[in-house]
Design a protein around this motif. Structure first.
Motif, PDB file in Angstrom:
ATOM      1  N   TYR A   3      25.451 -21.365 -13.275  1.00 20.29           N
ATOM      2  CA  TYR A   3      25.416 -19.888 -12.626  1.00 20.29           C
ATOM      3  C   TYR A   3      26.802 -19.705 -12.511  1.00 20.29           C
ATOM      4  O   TYR A   3      28.272 -20.404 -12.821  1.00 20.29           O
ATOM      5  N   GLU A   5      29.545 -16.460 -13.150  1.00 17.54           N
ATOM      6  CA  GLU A   5      29.513 -15.416 -12.621  1.00 17.54           C
ATOM      7  C   GLU A   5      30.450 -14.081 -13.833  1.00 17.54           C
ATOM      8  O   GLU A   5      31.096 -14.816 -14.359  1.00 17.54           O
ATOM      9  N   GLY A   6      30.260 -13.253 -13.482  1.00 18.11           N
ATOM     10  CA  GLY A   6      30.335 -11.795 -15.295  1.00 18.11           C
ATOM     11  C   GLY A   6      31.744 -11.604 -14.371  1.00 18.11           C
ATOM     12  O   GLY A   6      31.998 -12.117 -13.341  1.00 18.11           O
ATOM     13  N   GLY A   7      32.595 -11.367 -15.248  1.00 23.80           N
ATOM     14  CA  GLY A   7      33.943 -10.599 -15.016  1.00 23.80           C
ATOM     15  C   GLY A   7      34.429 -10.002 -16.621  1.00 23.80           C
ATOM     16  O   GLY A   7      33.501  -9.811 -17.233  1.00 23.80           O
ATOM     17  N   SER A   8      35.733  -9.903 -16.902  1.00 26.71           N
ATOM     18  CA  SER A   8      35.754  -8.988 -17.514  1.00 26.71           C
ATOM     19  C   SER A   8      37.266  -9.891 -18.047  1.00 26.71           C
ATOM     20  O   SER A   8      37.849 -10.456 -17.455  1.00 26.71           O
ATOM     21  N   THR A  35      33.233  -6.908 -20.792  1.00 27.18           N
ATOM     22  CA  THR A  35      32.955  -7.293 -19.521  1.00 27.18           C
ATOM     23  C   THR A  35      31.558  -8.004 -19.744  1.00 27.18           C
ATOM     24  O   THR A  35      30.478  -7.128 -20.400  1.00 27.18           O
ATOM     25  N   LEU A  36      31.183  -9.056 -18.685  1.00 26.77           N
ATOM     26  CA  LEU A  36      29.954  -9.532 -19.159  1.00 26.77           C
ATOM     27  C   LEU A  36      29.160  -9.142 -17.494  1.00 26.77           C
ATOM     28  O   LEU A  36      30.248 -10.005 -15.740  1.00 26.77           O
ATOM     29  N   HIS A  37      27.620  -9.322 -17.184  1.00 25.01           N
ATOM     30  CA  HIS A  37      27.658  -9.457 -16.685  1.00 25.01           C
ATOM     31  C   HIS A  37      27.353 -11.121 -15.965  1.00 25.01           C
ATOM     32  O   HIS A  37      27.168 -11.804 -16.564  1.00 25.01           O
ATOM     33  N   SER A  38      26.839 -11.039 -14.935  1.00 22.90           N
ATOM     34  CA  SER A  38      27.013 -13.011 -14.154  1.00 22.90           C
ATOM     35  C   SER A  38      25.109 -13.481 -15.107  1.00 22.90           C
ATOM     36  O   SER A  38      24.692 -12.706 -15.495  1.00 22.90           O
ATOM     37  N   PHE A  39      24.963 -15.009 -15.414  1.00 24.38           N
ATOM     38  CA  PHE A  39      24.272 -15.263 -16.054  1.00 24.38           C
ATOM     39  C   PHE A  39      23.993 -16.685 -15.779  1.00 24.38           C
ATOM     40  O   PHE A  39      25.144 -17.224 -15.431  1.00 24.38           O
ATOM     41  N   TYR A  40      23.329 -17.358 -16.394  1.00 20.90           N
ATOM     42  CA  TYR A  40      23.133 -18.634 -16.339  1.00 20.90           C
ATOM     43  C   TYR A  40      23.196 -19.610 -17.630  1.00 20.90           C
ATOM     44  O   TYR A  40      22.337 -18.737 -18.473  1.00 20.90           O
ATOM     45  N   GLU A 100      30.372 -14.870 -24.541  1.00 16.03           N
ATOM     46  CA  GLU A 100      30.011 -15.630 -23.288  1.00 16.03           C
ATOM     47  C   GLU A 100      30.195 -17.308 -23.161  1.00 16.03           C
ATOM     48  O   GLU A 100      30.249 -18.219 -22.354  1.00 16.03           O
TER      49      GLU A 100
END
Length: 100
Positions: A3, A5-8, A35-40, A100
């Motif tokens: 996982y 965590e998203g962030g900027s 800005t990225l959403h959380s991802f795997y 990413e």
């Protein structure tokens, strides 16, 4: 999969921050906030053994070994690998973006 965590963060080139203007940065976008959403994402590289299991062919990697990573396929071949693994698993994997 792990996982993330998203962030900027700031991505791109900023004169004075990134060294001299040269070929490495002349095509870089100006500094901008991303800005990225959380991802795997996969924790490990795809091995030659895994590639063969999905593609039913050798990856033609320079360094040979079932447990060694695939390191010679094109972007197009990587996209086909993802499409096939999605078909086989019924899941929706994708390649990571540059950010990413």
């Amino acid at each position: 999969m792990i996982y993330v965590e998203g962030g900027s963060f700031d991505m791109g080139y900023q004169r004075g921050r990134d060294g001299a203007d040269n070929d490495d940065v002349k095509n870089a976008k100006p500094l901008h906030k991303v800005t990225l959403h959380s991802f795997y994402i996969g924790k490990f590289q795809v091995t030659q053994e895994q590639y063969y299991a999905v593609m039913d062919k050798d990856s033609n990697s320079h360094f040979k070994g079932d447990r060694l990573p695939v390191e010679t396929i094109s972007w197009e071949e990587a996209k086909v690998f993802i499409e096939r693994i999605n078909q086989k698993t019924g899941k929706k994997f994708r390649l990571p973006t540059e950010a990413e």
